[in-house]
Design a protein around this motif. Sequence first.
Motif, PDB file in Angstrom:
ATOM      1  N   ASP A  51      -0.767   4.415  -1.204  1.00 20.67           N
ATOM      2  CA  ASP A  51      -2.024   4.831  -0.576  1.00 20.67           C
ATOM      3  C   ASP A  51      -1.740   5.174   0.883  1.00 20.67           C
ATOM      4  O   ASP A  51      -1.687   4.278   1.736  1.00 20.67           O
ATOM      5  CB  ASP A  51      -3.059   3.705  -0.665  1.00 20.67           C
ATOM      6  CG  ASP A  51      -4.433   4.128  -0.175  1.00 20.67           C
ATOM      7  OD1 ASP A  51      -4.516   4.975   0.738  1.00 20.67           O
ATOM      8  OD2 ASP A  51      -5.433   3.613  -0.716  1.00 20.67           O
ATOM      9  N   HIS A  64       0.817  -1.214   0.000  1.00 16.26           N
ATOM     10  CA  HIS A  64       0.000   0.000   0.000  1.00 16.26           C
ATOM     11  C   HIS A  64       0.853   1.269   0.000  1.00 16.26           C
ATOM     12  O   HIS A  64       0.423   2.317   0.464  1.00 16.26           O
ATOM     13  CB  HIS A  64      -0.916   0.014   1.225  1.00 16.26           C
ATOM     14  CG  HIS A  64      -1.900  -1.115   1.267  1.00 16.26           C
ATOM     15  ND1 HIS A  64      -2.702  -1.429   0.198  1.00 16.26           N
ATOM     16  CD2 HIS A  64      -2.194  -2.011   2.240  1.00 16.26           C
ATOM     17  CE1 HIS A  64      -3.466  -2.467   0.508  1.00 16.26           C
ATOM     18  NE2 HIS A  64      -3.170  -2.832   1.738  1.00 16.26           N
ATOM     19  N   GLU A  98      -3.382   6.346   3.382  1.00 17.88           N
ATOM     20  CA  GLU A  98      -4.338   5.936   4.408  1.00 17.88           C
ATOM     21  C   GLU A  98      -4.204   4.451   4.719  1.00 17.88           C
ATOM     22  O   GLU A  98      -4.140   4.040   5.884  1.00 17.88           O
ATOM     23  CB  GLU A  98      -5.764   6.252   3.948  1.00 17.88           C
ATOM     24  CG  GLU A  98      -6.807   5.977   5.026  1.00 17.88           C
ATOM     25  CD  GLU A  98      -8.199   6.421   4.606  1.00 17.88           C
ATOM     26  OE1 GLU A  98      -9.172   5.935   5.212  1.00 17.88           O
ATOM     27  OE2 GLU A  98      -8.311   7.248   3.681  1.00 17.88           O
ATOM     28  N   GLN A  99      -4.162   3.626   3.675  1.00 16.66           N
ATOM     29  CA  GLN A  99      -4.020   2.184   3.893  1.00 16.66           C
ATOM     30  C   GLN A  99      -2.631   1.847   4.417  1.00 16.66           C
ATOM     31  O   GLN A  99      -2.470   0.920   5.217  1.00 16.66           O
ATOM     32  CB  GLN A  99      -4.301   1.431   2.593  1.00 16.66           C
ATOM     33  CG  GLN A  99      -5.753   1.503   2.157  1.00 16.66           C
ATOM     34  CD  GLN A  99      -6.066   0.486   1.077  1.00 16.66           C
ATOM     35  OE1 GLN A  99      -5.600  -0.655   1.110  1.00 16.66           O
ATOM     36  NE2 GLN A  99      -6.868   0.892   0.089  1.00 16.66           N
TER      37      GLN A  99
END
Length: 205
Positions: free
Chosen positions: A171, A168, A173-174
């Motif tokens: 990304d 991730h 947030e992930q």
Amino acid sequence: MGVQSENPLTVDQVFAALVAVRAAPVVDPELRPDGPIAEDVPELLGALLAKVELEAAALVPPGDTEVVPQMPGLVRGWSEQVGGMDAATVVLAHRLQRTARDLDAAVGGTLLPSDPGHDLGNNDDQDHEDQEHGEDDQDDEDVPPVPALNGAVNAALAALAFLEADAHDDDPEQLRAALDGCEGMLAMALLQLHARRMQLNYRGA
């Protein structure tokens, strides 16, 4: 993370492999009059995995401080079969997840939430037979203390979270969620390490 099998194994292929290595499970003729079905593939693959891993552990015993001559060949064969890094990462993530589940199963499924499942129709009778013969009652010395097993489970899950974090990377947030999960698992593992040490101190060793 995910991986696709170019040539998925059929139930007949997996069962034939188990027969070939003399590790085929007993199939209930009433529930499976025509033999194993596609639904049984996960359980059959688990049996085949166990047979292969037992052979590998016998060939390359765990805990050796030096690399034994067989280890490079074992790693090379695995790497060539799995392929590139992307596939290897998925397979290793699966292995870590399964390691946590296998450790949990070693103590009767008391460390992680249990999953509903099915079997080949012969485990209920086997469980009853085991209880009659007292096979469910294991000696304390045969079962490692729970803090050690809990720590091993959390260490495996922390390593899994590390791999998920890498997946991730694009990304935030992930990625943050994966890192938080990893940090939490490592904290739990350290706590259980402390508990194991306290057990040692309590015995006056």
